[in-house]
Design a protein around this motif. Structure first.
Motif, short mmCIF file in Angstrom:
data_model
loop_
_atom_site.label_atom_id
_atom_site.label_comp_id
_atom_site.label_asym_id
_atom_site.label_seq_id
_atom_site.Cartn_x
_atom_site.Cartn_y
_atom_site.Cartn_z
N ARG A 123 77.30 -22.12 27.61
CA ARG A 123 78.14 -23.00 28.23
C ARG A 123 77.30 -24.14 28.89
N LEU A 124 77.78 -25.36 28.90
CA LEU A 124 77.17 -26.32 29.62
C LEU A 124 77.50 -26.25 30.88
N SER A 125 76.29 -26.95 32.01
CA SER A 125 76.45 -26.89 33.29
C SER A 125 76.31 -28.53 33.57
N VAL A 126 77.32 -28.72 34.30
CA VAL A 126 77.62 -30.30 34.50
C VAL A 126 77.73 -30.52 36.25
N ARG A 127 76.71 -31.11 36.79
CA ARG A 127 76.97 -31.22 38.11
C ARG A 127 76.23 -32.60 38.81
N LEU A 128 76.63 -33.10 39.66
CA LEU A 128 76.15 -34.37 40.13
C LEU A 128 74.92 -34.53 40.33
N SER A 129 74.17 -35.51 39.94
CA SER A 129 72.63 -35.64 39.96
C SER A 129 72.26 -36.10 41.27
N THR A 130 71.40 -35.64 41.83
CA THR A 130 70.71 -36.05 43.09
C THR A 130 70.14 -37.36 43.28
N GLU A 131 69.82 -37.91 42.12
CA GLU A 131 69.26 -39.37 41.83
C GLU A 131 68.27 -39.57 42.80
#
Length: 380
Positions: A123-131
């Motif tokens: 299952r894909l894990s999608v979270r905000l990038s720390t950039e």
């Protein structure tokens, strides 16, 4: 073609990717292990995205490519950029970055696609990038001058905005905090700076991400009187200024053919009365220890060079020749890799996707050749 490529590449998935690229006229560019779409796309009428617009995607199946991922993540909002991390065999590395036109697009991607199933077991894990956009360069000579270092860095990497220097207890030489204009520029620089300093100045630097929790860009430079050059002549060569990790004991060249095949990249010419050779398992353990302590194989050339220098056999030399181009856009290179203290030379063939320029393509081929030699040594 080498066996390793036959093991990791799925021809059906590659054909599907090629068909999608031709059908949609989508352009991809491969740069330093990342395959990039957009930034911006060919048609883009919205303002450039700011902070909080990028998501980090992990748990991607290794044979899933942009023909699946870009339409999927583009379905929740306009994509400014999509970057899929690739290894030198042609597989993806299991993670990617998607940047949207606004934070709302990134939030929708996390809300709708986190946990999305592409394969039964993943299952894909999608979270905000720390950039992250700051790097810390360590173990620079104590006489490093700020303006000259800034000039050198801008010649090696894109997007360098400013630099500050730190010195004091617990810091070997001088450390530099480098601020980039974007996470992409910083991540590209992180892949090339170690090897660039090694090639240009024979200097072994350390490199890591710098936390933005405590800003150091406004700190004044150390109270040293800096010289007029980055690495002035009166100093000893940088390799003596620095204190690198102590290398393991050098190995004598073992006489058996099988052991020599495993250990030849870290062996030495046999003395007149060589001691009993180590077993192949001990050689592999020694090399695997180097791989573990040096981190991931993000720069195989630098790692191979480090191994050879630690064993005192000299610096690897590369001889590349373009063999042919494959039907799916892959380019095949023949290589001969020689080390002064090792015989015979390493020979083989690698295949890569072309980069955005001739220089980037040749650099990818060099890295692929170095990785293949490391894989042969450790019997990956």
């Amino acid at each position: 073609m080498e066996v390793i490529h036959m093991q990791v590449l799925n021809s059906e998935r590659l054909q599907a990717l090629e068909a999608w690229l031709m059908e949609t006229d989508t352009k991809l560019a491969q740069v330093n292990g990342q395959r990039k779409y957009g930034g911006p796309p060919a048609v883009w009428h919205l303002p450039p995205p700011g902070s909080g617009c990028e998501v980090f995607i992990s748990q991607i199946p290794r044979h899933t490519y942009e023909d699946v991922l870009i339409p999927l993540f583009g379905s929740v909002g306009p994509l400014w950029e999509f970057r899929l991390m690739m290894n030198f065999s042609g597989q993806n590395r299991g993670f990617a970055y998607a940047k949207y036109s606004s934070p709302a697009g990134a939030n929708d991607a996390m809300r709708l696609l986190n946990g999305h199933r592409l394969e039964a077991s993943l299952r894909l894990s999608v979270r905000l990038s720390t950039e992250k956009s700051r790097l810390c360069i360590g173990e620079l000579p104590a006489s490093t001058q700020l303006d000259h270092l800034l000039q050198v860095l801008r010649g090696m990497a894109d997007g360098v905005e400013r630099v500050s220097l730190k010195a004091g207890p617990g810091i070997v030489g001088v450390s530099a905090i480098v601020v980039f204009s974007s996470h992409y520029d910083a991540s590209m620089a992180k892949r090339v700076l170690v090897e660039a300093f090694r090639k240009q100045f024979q200097l072994n630097i350390s490199l890591k991400w710098q936390s933005t929790m405590k800003s150091t860009t406004d700190e004044p430079p150390p109270p040293h009187k800096f010289s007029k050059s980055l690495f002035p002549t009166p100093l000893k060569p940088p390799r003596h200024v620095l204190t690198p990790p102590r290398p393991p004991p050098r190995l004598a060249r073992p006489p058996s053919r099988d052991a020599r095949e495993l250990c030849k990249a870290v062996g030495e010419p046999a003395p007149s009365q060589p001691p009993p050779p180590p077993s192949s398992s001990s050689c592999a353990s020694s090399l695997e220890g180097h791989l573990t302590s040096s981190g991931s194989l993000h720069c195989p050339m630098a790692l191979l060079c480090e191994l050879c220098e630690a064993k005192g056999v000299g610096k690897p030399q590369y001889n590349l020749k373009l063999s042919h181009a494959g039907p799916r856009g892959f380019m095949f290179f023949l290589y001969e890799l020689s080390v002064p203290g090792i015989t015979p030379d390493f020979e083989g063939q690698v295949m890569i996707l072309p980069g955005p320029s001739a220089y980037a393509t040749v650099e990818e081929a060099h890295q692929a050749a170095a990785l293949q030699v490391l894989q042969k040594i450790c019997n990956y």
